[in-house]
Design a protein around this motif. Structure first.
Motif, PDB file in Angstrom:
ATOM      1  N   ALA A  30      13.317  19.108  -4.747  1.00 29.12           N
ATOM      2  CA  ALA A  30      14.656  19.380  -4.227  1.00 29.12           C
ATOM      3  C   ALA A  30      15.493  20.232  -5.178  1.00 29.12           C
ATOM      4  CB  ALA A  30      15.377  18.068  -3.932  1.00 29.12           C
ATOM      5  N   LEU A  33      18.104  23.094  -4.117  1.00 31.13           N
ATOM      6  CA  LEU A  33      18.424  22.810  -2.720  1.00 31.13           C
ATOM      7  C   LEU A  33      19.842  23.259  -2.378  1.00 31.13           C
ATOM      8  CD1 LEU A  33      17.370  21.153  -0.220  1.00 31.13           C
ATOM      9  CD2 LEU A  33      18.721  19.284  -1.145  1.00 31.13           C
ATOM     10  N   VAL A  43      15.358  17.068   3.080  1.00 34.02           N
ATOM     11  CA  VAL A  43      14.789  16.655   1.801  1.00 34.02           C
ATOM     12  C   VAL A  43      13.737  15.574   2.024  1.00 34.02           C
ATOM     13  CG1 VAL A  43      15.326  15.735  -0.491  1.00 34.02           C
ATOM     14  CG2 VAL A  43      16.959  17.221   0.666  1.00 34.02           C
TER      15      VAL A  43
END
Length: 91
Positions: A30, A33, A43
């Motif tokens: 992640a 992100l 996610v």
């Protein structure tokens, strides 16, 4: 409109870092992100991972995050903003 003070800005940066560090600790892929990404759908965090992430944030910021903040936050940005409101920062 009042400009945020440097301490508000510092708090916002600290909260953003705590949220992102906790997220990457729980879900290493992640990193980078987008802040508007859905934590569950995009996610892929399950409820246990969300709770682990919150515990990391609580430890990092020395706060307790109420369930209401979690319930209202689906994205990184919403979580960051909810925590900011909780500790009185204008994030």
């Amino acid at each position: 409109m009042t400009a945020p003070s440097s301490s508000d800005s510092d708090s916002a940066v600290r909260i953003e870092a705590a949220v992102r560090d906790a997220l990457v600790m729980i879900q290493p892929n992640a990193a980078g992100l987008d802040g508007d990404a859905d934590l569950a759908r995009e996610v892929g965090l399950d409820s246990v991972q969300v709770m682990d992430m919150i515990m990391e944030i609580e430890d990092s910021l020395d706060i307790s995050v109420p369930v209401e903040v979690l319930a209202q936050a689906r994205t990184v940005n919403e979580l960051r903003d909810g925590i900011g409101r909780l500790i009185g920062s204008s994030s």
